[in-house]
Design a protein around this motif. Structure first.
Motif, short mmCIF file in Angstrom:
data_model
loop_
_atom_site.label_atom_id
_atom_site.label_comp_id
_atom_site.label_asym_id
_atom_site.label_seq_id
_atom_site.Cartn_x
_atom_site.Cartn_y
_atom_site.Cartn_z
N PHE A 85 0.82 -1.20 0.00
CA PHE A 85 0.00 0.00 0.00
C PHE A 85 0.86 1.26 0.00
N CYS A 135 1.03 4.48 -2.69
CA CYS A 135 0.98 5.89 -2.30
C CYS A 135 2.22 6.63 -2.80
N LEU A 166 -11.52 3.68 1.23
CA LEU A 166 -10.36 3.12 1.91
C LEU A 166 -10.70 2.81 3.36
N THR A 167 -9.90 1.95 3.95
CA THR A 167 -10.08 1.70 5.38
C THR A 167 -9.29 2.74 6.17
N GLN A 173 -5.51 2.68 5.93
CA GLN A 173 -5.04 3.12 4.62
C GLN A 173 -5.06 4.64 4.51
N ARG A 174 -6.16 5.24 5.00
CA ARG A 174 -6.23 6.70 5.02
C ARG A 174 -5.08 7.28 5.82
N LEU A 183 -6.37 2.26 -5.51
CA LEU A 183 -6.97 3.08 -4.45
C LEU A 183 -8.44 3.39 -4.75
N TRP A 184 -8.70 3.74 -6.00
CA TRP A 184 -10.03 4.24 -6.34
C TRP A 184 -11.03 3.10 -6.55
N LYS A 185 -10.51 1.96 -7.00
CA LYS A 185 -11.29 0.74 -7.17
C LYS A 185 -12.36 0.84 -8.26
#
Lengths: 372, 507
Positions: free
Chosen positions: B157, B161, B254-255, B258-259, B475-477
């Motif tokens: 992850f 980023c 995001l969870t 992750q944020r 990220l955006w899925k």
């Protein structure tokens, strides 16, 4: 383990492909040989560059500083000019780092990285040859070896320090204490000579990629053996159904087609050794690369016989490297394993399978790891 | 104070010089937070340098990569780090144990220059001066996530980023926070004009009939409808958003951890941004002060030659790129000289007599004052935009170069002032990164993410753009797009979760 060591070993694991295989496409260490100058090479350090939105390099150009007229060349290549020797610092986003070193140093690094043992040469061990090499600077020596720049620098320093220096009349006279001379060390090494015979299968099934592997691998083997021996002779043999001796360029660039009779190459190699070299005086290293596809069982039997009778006994080590090709059956390595002891450390016949470029390092270690 | 550093007292001779150099620097008008010097072995210094000057960072392979490069370069004798200083209060700087005394003096003089710049340059004014603590907190947080969710998962992850790390808005720290205020009724406007500002269609009616035709229920219904319509039509974000990381943090599915990781990466990106924005000025300023202090006050006679050797090493010119130390130093000197001689203002600008310009000297003597002012207000872009002169370019032998694809070689393109300036400014604008904004989070009304590249003459590197779009998708899925250009054609690059597609269109 300190934190940086943890991060470092994580990085090494990724580079070696042990973890995070999805990063593999971003690792830049593909070529083991970078640019190769006269007797220097630059090897790129492995680096992982994460993708980003960025400008395409060749569109850009930039601003530089120095002499020259518009139109003058700044150097060839794809990368931006002047890259490589950048000072380390903010590091981030900078381009692949390359290390410029001499072949001697390279061999040393190779030896250290792969933990290669030094070779115990056979033949005339007692004959010691001496070679002088300039290695440093010392304050005494013959005038013919005076290091002018260092001497002047010391004289200048001294004259400024004692207040003798006059900028209007900048005469600097060196005295005895300022003198610096080149210093050398004598390297003693046994006068042993080595013969390396490279044999390669150039039949239709050996593609460019396979040859590239052979090229890289033989470069490294040569580099190592050169560092171990005074004089080294290299002979190249290519074969399909027949064998012939060629020069280095041809060796790596020929593409033949047709069948494969490995015995033809072995016969030629054996003849070269018998006619031109004295086995007791020379350290002989035959290397054979092939995709493992031989013409017939009979020919394989002939190969085994030649190896047993004429090649292995005179060689320090006979090495067989099998590259993987989409066409080859890869049978030959199995035959060798069946007829020779290729496992034990004392065996003078070593085989190695080289699946792809990444396997080269491991294969070099298999070939040179025994220290013969 | 700095608990994890265990700052050891400096050896007596270094301590003596440290105090002396600090006093000299203050005498000349430099002003800085306290500066701590720490003497490190080369191995430890490589470690700290790999972490960007901090004793600890979140666990990640790239520090290991930098460490390997630094230590290999050092072992092979290619380079060694001379100075390392971080922008914190107090400032922390490192000295290499094995350096000679003259090197240590040089480094200390140089460091006080940086420390002054950190404290007073406008672009550093919003950086967190307690970053040592912050970095340690980040490290602790990431370690906790790794324990909880697995090293590889968190690291993957972070990699995603980092691949978007350059998409921040350099000016955001300086903008006042935008508050979304609900408009309040100020006058006795008709009810339907208050609140959303949307005009609600009224049915035509005679004045005396109005309250029967346009009943309050009807107006309320109409307004509700209009609001719904407006909401659908409203673009999100309303304005193109250059802080892509922030936008993702707030809007991507995001969870929590992750944020948090995005916010860590973003925080650090904003912290380091001013250093990239002022590289030329910062190094120029520090070099200006180390030469001044060293040559006027600090050096003793026996050290002059070694000092000259080191100094020329840092300010050597490169043909393939500009050396920020050299350009920065020379430009500060150039400014100082111009303002000392009064070479500024309307009269100077209007004078086109070369002889008069060359001998121009009004004895204004404002040089020192001016360079202090310049170091306070400018960043590299404005610094060069304002103070680069044709005389300076010629003096410094600057040129532009370009790639000739036919011969596959780089060649000198021009020595024209305008071209040099333009190229330099382009390279420095937005830290040499393409300008990319979030255009629409509901592209095609399908919840797809559209970014725009503000094309200013140079195309994007396509293989990188493809891979970055994939990361963005992670990220955006939902499918991700970037609108850019290829030459004079428009180019839309899209990743739909399976493959990347490129579509060229006419502008």
């Amino acid at each position: 383990m300190s934190r940086i060591k943890q991060d470092h070993s994580r990085f090494r694991d990724i580079v070696r492909g042990k973890v995070r295989r999805n990063l593999k496409s971003y690792i830049s260490n593909g070529e083991l040989i970078g640019k190769q100058g006269k007797d220097r090479v630059s090897i790129p350090l492995p680096q992982i560059e994460l993708p980003r939105f960025k400008f395409s390099a060749q569109d850009g150009g930039g601003v530089g500083q120095g002499q020259g007229e518009p139109g003058d060349s700044l150097g060839q290549g794809d990368g931006q000019p002047g890259e490589g020797q950048g000072e380390a610092g903010e590091g981030e986003g900078e381009k692949a780092l390359e290390v410029d070193i001499t072949l001697d140093e390279l061999a040393q690094i190779l030896g250290e990285e792969l933990q290669l043992p030094h070779i115990e040469p056979k033949g005339s061990k007692q004959v010691v040859s001496e070679r002088d090499k300039y290695t440093g600077i010392r304050p005494v020596g013959p005038n013919s070896l005076r290091h002018f720049k260092r001497t002047f620098r010391n004289a200048l320093k001294r004259s400024i320090a004692i207040g003798e220096y006059d900028a209007k009349n900048p005469v600097v006279v060196p005295i005895k204490e300022d003198m610096r001379y080149r210093a050398w060390t004598t390297i003693k090494s046994p006068q042993a000579n080595a013969l390396v015979i490279y044999m390669m299968d150039v039949s239709g099934s050996m593609g460019d990629e396979q040859k590239e592997i052979v090229r890289i691998e033989s470069f490294w083997i040569n580099t190592w053996l050169k560092s171990q021996y005074q004089g080294i002779e290299t002979r190249y043999i290519i074969h399909d159904a027949t064998a012939k001796e060629v020069d280095e360029h041809t060796f790596f660039h020929t593409r033949e087609s047709g069948g494969t009779m490995i015995s033809s190459a072995y016969k030629l190699a054996a003849r070269i050794i018998e006619e031109e070299y004295t086995a007791s005086e020379w350290n002989i290293y035959p290397f054979h690369f092939s995709d493992g596809d031989n013409w017939s069982v009979d020919d394989t039997a002939t190969c085994i016989e030649i190896l047993r009778e004429r090649l292995v006994p005179v060689s320090n080590q006979f090495s067989y490297g099998q590259v993987e090709s989409p066409y080859g059956s890869g049978q030959f390595i199995k035959d060798l394993r069946q007829h020779f002891d290729t496992v034990s450390a004392e065996s003078p016949l070593v085989v190695s399978e080289i699946k792809n470029k990444d396997a080269i390092v491991g294969s070099i270690k298999e070939f040179l790891g025994a220290g013969r | 104070m700095i608990q994890y550093l265990h700052v050891r007292p400096l050896p007596a001779d270094l301590h003596h010089w440290r105090d002396k150099i600090e006093a000299l620097a203050r005498e000349h008008g430099l002003d800085f937070y306290d500066v701590f010097f720490e003497v490190l072995s080369y191995d430890k210094l490589n470690e700290v340098a790999a972490y960007g000057g901090f004793p600890t960072r979140y666990p990640h392979w790239r520090w290991g990569m930098q460490y390997e490069q630094l230590s290999k370069s050092y072992t092979y004798g290619l380079s060694k780090i001379y100075e390392l200083v971080i922008n914190t209060d107090p400032c922390v700087a490192y000295l290499l144990e094995t350096n000679e005394m003259v090197d240590q003096k040089l480094v200390m003089a140089h460091v006080f220059g940086h420390a002054d710049f950190f404290k007073h340059n406008f672009w550093f004014s919003r950086t967190n001066r307690k970053m040592l603590d912050q970095m340690a907190n980040h490290a602790a947080r990431v370690r906790r996530y790794q324990d909880q969710f697995g090293q590889t998962r968190v690291e993957e992850f972070i990699d995603v980023c980092l691949s978007l790390e350059n998409l921040i808005d350099l000016h955001r720290p300086f903008r006042p926070e935008v508050k979304h205020e609900v408009p309040r009724p100020k006058t006795d406007l008709p009810d339907e004009l208050i609140g959303d500002g949307q005009r609600v269609a009224r049915l035509e009616a005679k004045e005396y009939m109005d309250e029967y035709v346009n009943t309050p229920e009807y107006i309320a219904r109409q307004r509700h409808k209009a609001q719904e319509e407006a909401k659908k039509a409203a673009k999100h974000p309303a304005q193109p958003e250059r802080d892509v990381l922030l936008f993702l943090m707030e809007n991507a599915p995001l969870t929590r951890w992750q944020r948090n990781v995005i916010s860590i990466i973003r925080d650090e990106a904003y912290y380091f941004a001013p250093q990239a924005m002022t590289k030329i000025m910062n190094e120029g300023w520090a070099s200006y002060w180390h030469t001044k202090l060293m040559t006027r006050h600090i050096l003793d006679d026996s050290e002059v030659i070694d000092y000259a050797d080191r100094h020329s090493g840092t300010t050597v010119m490169h043909r393939g790129r500009i050396n920020p130390y050299k350009i920065g130093l020379e430009l500060f000197r150039h400014i100082e000289q111009r303002w000392n001689k009064g070479q500024y203002g309307l009269e100077w600008e209007r004078c086109d007599d070369m002889a008069a310009r060359a001998n121009w000297d009004t004895g204004a003597g404002k040089g020192m004052e001016k360079i202090f002012e310049v170091r306070r207000h400018h960043n590299d872009v404005t610094f060069l935009d304002e103070f680069l002169t044709p005389e300076f370019c010629a003096e410094q032998k600057l040129f532009t170069f370009e790639h000739n694809p036919k011969a596959n070689e780089w060649r000198i393109a021009s020595r024209q002032f305008q071209e040099i300036k333009q190229k330099l400014l382009f390279q420095l604008t937005n830290m040499g990164q393409p300008l990319i904004e979030v255009e629409d989070a509901n592209h095609d009304n399908k919840g797809e993410l559209l970014l725009t590249h503000r094309h200013e003459g140079v195309d994007l590197e396509m293989s990188y753009a493809h891979a970055t779009l994939r990361n963005l998708f992670a990220l955006w899925k939902r499918p991700t797009h970037i609108a850019t250009r290829r030459g004079d054609k428009g180019l839309m690059v899209s990743f739909d979760g399976e493959q990347v597609k490129e579509r060229v269109y006419k502008l």
